[in-house]
Design a protein around this motif. Structure first.
Motif, PDB file in Angstrom:
ATOM      1  N   ASP A 356       6.510  -1.518  -3.443  1.00  0.00           N
ATOM      2  CA  ASP A 356       5.765  -2.758  -3.264  1.00  0.00           C
ATOM      3  C   ASP A 356       5.694  -3.506  -4.585  1.00  0.00           C
ATOM      4  O   ASP A 356       5.366  -2.915  -5.626  1.00  0.00           O
ATOM      5  CB  ASP A 356       4.351  -2.481  -2.761  1.00  0.00           C
ATOM      6  N   TYR A 358       3.731  -6.540  -6.312  1.00  0.00           N
ATOM      7  CA  TYR A 358       2.530  -7.351  -6.146  1.00  0.00           C
ATOM      8  C   TYR A 358       2.682  -8.669  -6.893  1.00  0.00           C
ATOM      9  O   TYR A 358       2.879  -8.696  -8.111  1.00  0.00           O
ATOM     10  CB  TYR A 358       1.299  -6.593  -6.649  1.00  0.00           C
ATOM     11  N   THR A 363       2.742  -9.800  -1.344  1.00  0.00           N
ATOM     12  CA  THR A 363       3.286  -8.495  -1.701  1.00  0.00           C
ATOM     13  C   THR A 363       4.663  -8.366  -1.066  1.00  0.00           C
ATOM     14  O   THR A 363       4.805  -8.471   0.155  1.00  0.00           O
ATOM     15  CB  THR A 363       2.381  -7.355  -1.199  1.00  0.00           C
ATOM     16  N   HIS A 365       7.808  -6.187  -0.020  1.00  0.00           N
ATOM     17  CA  HIS A 365       7.964  -4.786   0.371  1.00  0.00           C
ATOM     18  C   HIS A 365       9.446  -4.483   0.588  1.00  0.00           C
ATOM     19  O   HIS A 365      10.137  -5.201   1.321  1.00  0.00           O
ATOM     20  CB  HIS A 365       7.188  -4.523   1.667  1.00  0.00           C
ATOM     21  N   LEU A 788      -3.954  -9.267 -10.461  1.00  0.00           N
ATOM     22  CA  LEU A 788      -3.152  -8.251  -9.804  1.00  0.00           C
ATOM     23  C   LEU A 788      -3.897  -6.918  -9.851  1.00  0.00           C
ATOM     24  O   LEU A 788      -4.691  -6.673 -10.756  1.00  0.00           O
ATOM     25  CB  LEU A 788      -1.790  -8.096 -10.491  1.00  0.00           C
ATOM     26  N   GLN A 791      -3.131  -0.161 -11.426  1.00  0.00           N
ATOM     27  CA  GLN A 791      -2.503   1.029 -10.864  1.00  0.00           C
ATOM     28  C   GLN A 791      -2.813   2.232 -11.762  1.00  0.00           C
ATOM     29  O   GLN A 791      -2.727   2.144 -12.989  1.00  0.00           O
ATOM     30  CB  GLN A 791      -0.988   0.838 -10.773  1.00  0.00           C
ATOM     31  N   ASN A 869       3.753  -4.266 -12.150  1.00  0.00           N
ATOM     32  CA  ASN A 869       3.148  -4.607 -10.867  1.00  0.00           C
ATOM     33  C   ASN A 869       3.952  -4.046  -9.694  1.00  0.00           C
ATOM     34  O   ASN A 869       3.929  -4.601  -8.598  1.00  0.00           O
ATOM     35  CB  ASN A 869       3.028  -6.127 -10.733  1.00  0.00           C
TER      36      ASN A 869
END
Length: 891
Positions: A356, A358, A363, A365, A788, A791, A869
């Motif tokens: 993914d 971002y 988003t 995919h 964003l 993670q 991202n």
């Protein structure tokens, strides 16, 4: 120049501050007047730290070098020998000759337990490990013993490090038989052939340059036992197993003064990657200085990384290899050497994945399911002649290599299916000539000439036609074919003159570099009616690139007592021209660079030092940065450039501390490093759900990194254990330009890796290794920057191995490995178990063993990772449970 003279003033002041070394000497006898040989003589400071040590000779004499400034502090002489009382004596006069009389002391043998105490000796810059004191009955190769030696590290790829620093050379009785591809040696050479492992610090491989040119390299030398030099030895191995497994090997080994050989023939389908035997860990300093080597291959048939597992868990292969290394020392001092590597490998990788991306308000995919079939054929032949003498050095090395790798991939992505075929052919020819004579005035000349021709041809075919809305005006078509070839010719000559006899050693070098490359590409689309058209969105590439560079370098080196300093001022004037008439591109660029570097090293004690380095570099892009025509890199990436030549300047600085204490077997290292690179261009990507289009655009781009690292290794005598720990923290800041938005990112990673190997009881030993990694990636908040998600990923990877030897010739091993990975509320956990039972039949010079791999029969493996991202998830098919019965005969 002002800074340069300040540096010289500092070095001169430092030399004045430290006086000349003085010698403390003496003689050791017992009360009867008999000399006591091999007594341990140590000089200790007020903190009880050893500042110098040595053993007495056969006559009982000893002599140790000490700086006379040491007398300003309380120091003492301490002498030990088994069967005598310890002598402790204060030192007040370094000029005095100390006669020592030791008094005998009875030993109660009932209280003595006889053990083979691990032994390390230090003489000057050489550290010697006695192999027999570190080896165990279950060990086979010298690599098994190296992993147990404190201060030495062998990673999964076979690369060897000493106290955190990679070795530069791997010698066998002072001969570099294997060049830089030494992993095959550590796996094949039996440990019982090796008497000592020597670590050569501040190593200079060219004899005529020793004591004349500073070096901070570390090399490893295997000292072979005399009886092992007398005849040819080797092993023949054959293994069969289920399901349909085979593993075989034949090796021949001979290491004597005149002739050395290490030849290995292998074949297997048990997941052993034979390409790892051909891995080169370090380039020579001359080749590393070439900041522009071969053009990087552009096309690929796969977009996913391999799993973080031992390769035999997922590598479905049928492989065979020949690794032939032969060396002859002639009477006139000339050494002839051949290294021949041949590999044939067929393997399959099966996986499915998604990632993914971002963006500000969306988003993107990607998902794919792929089965990749690879067939690799590699041959690499190197022939060299060398004379390494006190008065001159000569070497000429000729290398010829060819690699062919057809790849076929069956793939499903974002609900459509396709097939791919990638043919990759690489031809490589090079010759490297070096000549270093010493003149009558003791100065040196160094001449080098390197020339090479390299050609990489790639052809990627994808069917049925993909992304027709981008590639074929929204019309369906049969297939796409992308061809790229990059022939390159490279030539570099240099001449240096060294003034090596003064207080400040000087080298002055002048050189010429020529580079001619071509990049030709064609993207063709086969239509449904059978005819073929070129891609209408871009012309083909027919780019020609030339680079001419005239450079000089002045190197100044200073060494006095505890200080070493090296300062270099490379200056480069270069002309680059690249042209492609299809795009009316004809650019010239003339540039002048000054890239200074400084290295300081301060010895804090006899064995410890602090090192500081700084460098400034200007780097210029290559032919892969300036092509204008679009190239289909893989099924979902289309890339081109705007003919802008990327330029980058980079500041790098580092501070490190190295501690080693041979007697207590304690080794420490740590430091920090910082770099900042500023470029005039950035890669801009336009991303949709089916394809990514990228182009290099003119926009200033900064990348900065900061790292802190450290490590310790210690032999714990009480437990007979070698323990080690490593830790690092890295922080990187960079930018991504996606769909017209600039995303500043900060990535940070912390890693901690403890390990220990210990003998629990006489028949049981344990080995434990673990790595914990914590990764975080987040967008740096700035005004106008899209928000964003942050993670984070946590990973624990640990393994424990139990070795049980109930009888002298029976060895059993059980290994367990656990992996745990967590991201937000998701987590994955795996546990793998392997076992090995081996019985040694000394009378027949044979081993019989059973390998049981993946006893838990884990056949599926999932993993995820983060980068900027992007979030990546992958699922792999594993080999499952395997069993192999193997017979080994040693001769």
């Amino acid at each position: 120049m002002k800074h340069f003279f300040m540096c010289l003033f500092f070095m001169g002041w430092y030399a004045f501050a430290f006086a000349q070394q003085k010698q403390i000497q003496g003689n050791i006898k017992n009360r009867a007047g008999t000399a006591i040989a091999y007594a341990s003589v140590m000089v200790k400071n007020e903190r009880n730290h050893i500042v110098s040590f040595k053993a007495s000779d056969e006559k009982g004499d000893f002599a140790l070098l000490l700086p006379d400034t040491l007398i300003l502090y309380p120091i003492r002489l301490e002498i030990r020998h088994l069967g005598y009382k310890t002598i402790k004596l204060s030192i007040t006069d370094l000029k005095k000759n100390y006669p020592i009389v030791m008094e005998e002391q009875a030993i109660d043998l009932s209280q003595v337990e006889v053990k083979s105490r691990p032994r390390i000796d230090r003489r000057g810059d050489t550290l010697s490990y006695e192999v027999s004191t570190f080896s165990k009955n279950e060990d086979r190769s010298i690599g098994d013993v190296l992993k147990r030696m404190p201060g030495i590290e062998v990673n999964d790829k076979g690369e060897i490090k000493y106290n955190g620093k990679s070795i530069s050379n791997f010698y066998i009785d002072d001969d570099d038989l294997l060049n830089d591809r030494y992993a095959i040696g550590s796996k094949t050479i039996r440990h019982d052939m090796v008497k000592r492992v020597e670590i050569l610090q501040n190593h200079q491989p060219i004899k005529v340059l020793r004591q004349r040119v500073l070096s901070d390299a570390v090399a490893l030398n295997l000292v072979i036992k005399e009886k092992a030099k007398l005849k040819l030895t080797g092993q023949a191995k054959i293994g069969l197993g289920a399901p349909h497994q085979y593993d075989s090997e034949l090796n021949t080994v001979l290491f004597n003064k005149k002739y050395k050989m290490l030849n290995v023939l292998k074949a297997n389908n048990i997941g052993e990657d034979l390409l790892a035997d051909f891995t080169a860990f370090n380039q020579s300093s001359f080749l590393a200085a070439m900041d522009n080597g071969h053009p990087q291959a552009l096309l690929s048939a796969s977009t996913v990384a391999v799993p973080e597992l031992p390769k035999n868990q997922y590598y479905f292969n049928r492989s065979g290899s020949l690794n032939a290394n032969n060396l002859v020392n002639l009477k006139n001092g000339i050494q002839l050497k051949s290294n021949i590597n041949v590999l044939s490998d067929r393997n399959v990788l099966e996986y499915n994945s998604f990632n993914d991306l971002y963006l500000e308000d969306d988003t993107v995919h990607y998902s794919e399911e792929q089965k990749v079939f690879k067939s690799l054929f590699l041959t690499d032949i190197s022939l060299s002649a060398e004379a390494n003498k006190e008065l001159y050095y000569f070497r000429n090395r000729l290398r010829v290599a060819y690699t062919g790798q057809p790849i076929r991939a069956e793939l499903g992505s974002n609900e459509f299916e396709l097939d791919q075929q990638l043919n990759d052919h690489i031809s490589d020819f090079s010759n490297h000539l070096e000549y270093v004579p010493m003149l009558k005035n003791k100065n040196i000349i160094r001449a080098e000439w390197y020339t090479s021709y390299y050609r990489n041809f790639q052809k990627l075919t994808i069917w049925p036609g993909i992304n027709d809305q981008v590639l074929n005006r929204d019309s369906a078509y049969a297939r796409a074919e992308q061809m790229v070839q990059t022939p390159s010719w490279f030539n570099k000559m240099s001449l240096a003159y060294g003034l090596v006899n003064g207080l400040i050693k000087q080298q002055y070098q002048i050189g010429l570099l020529n580079e001619i490359q071509q990049l030709k590409s064609a993207l063709r689309l086969e239509q449904l009616d059978g005819h073929t058209n070129p891609f209408e969105g871009s012309d083909d590439n027919n780019l020609r690139w030339t680079r001419s560079r005239l450079y000089t370098n002045a190197i100044y080196e200073y060494k006095m007592e505890k200080l070493e300093a090296s300062f270099s001022i490379p200056m480069t004037w270069q002309i680059i021209r690249y042209q492609d008439h299809n795009f009316q591109v004809d650019n010239h660029k003339r540039q002048f660079f000054v890239n200074p570097s400084l290295r300081l090293k301060v010895m804090t004690t006899v064995e410890d030092f602090i090192s500081l380095n700084y460098s400034y570099n200007n780097k210029v892009g290559d032919i892969n940065n300036v092509y204008r025509g679009a190239i289909l890199l893989n099924y979902r990436s289309l890339q081109s450039n705007d003919a802008l030549l990327q330029e980058q300047n980079n500041h790098q600085a580092g501070l490190s501390y190295n501690f080693q204490h041979a007697i207590t077997m304690l080794f420490l290292h740590g430091g920090l490093s910082w770099s900042k690179a500023t470029a005039n261009a950035i890669l801009s990507s336009r991303v949709t759900n089916n394809i990514t289009q990228t182009v290099l655009v003119p926009l200033s781009n900064n990348v900065s990194t900061f790292s802190v690292y450290g490590g310790a290794s210690k032999y714990i005598f009480v437990f007979g254990a070698t323990a080690a720990i490593k830790a690092s923290w890295d922080n990187a800041r960079y930018n991504q330009l996606l769909n017209g938005h600039l995303f500043p990112y900060a990535n940070s990673t912390f890693s901690l890796s403890p390990s220990i190997e210990a003998r629990l009881w006489s028949a049981i030993s344990l080995s434990y290794n673990a790595t914990g990694t914590w990764m975080k990636s987040k967008a740096v908040a700035k005004e106008g920057t899209p928000s964003l998600p942050e993670q984070q990923i946590t990973l624990y990877d640990q393994s424990v191995q139990f070795n049980f030897a109930p009888y002298k010739s029976l060895f059993m091993t059980v290994t367990g490995r656990q992996q745990f990975r967590q991201q937000k509320r998701q987590h994955l956990s795996y546990f793998f178990v392997d076992a090995n039972v081996r019985y040694r039949i000394d009378k027949w010079h044979s081993d019989i063993e059973m390998n049981l791999i993946n006893l838990a029969d884990v056949k599926d493996y999932e993993t995820y990772s983060i980068s900027g991202n992007r979030f990546y998830y992958s699922h792999y098919s594993l080999r499952g449970r395997m069993a192999v019965l193997k017979y080994t005969f040693s001769f």
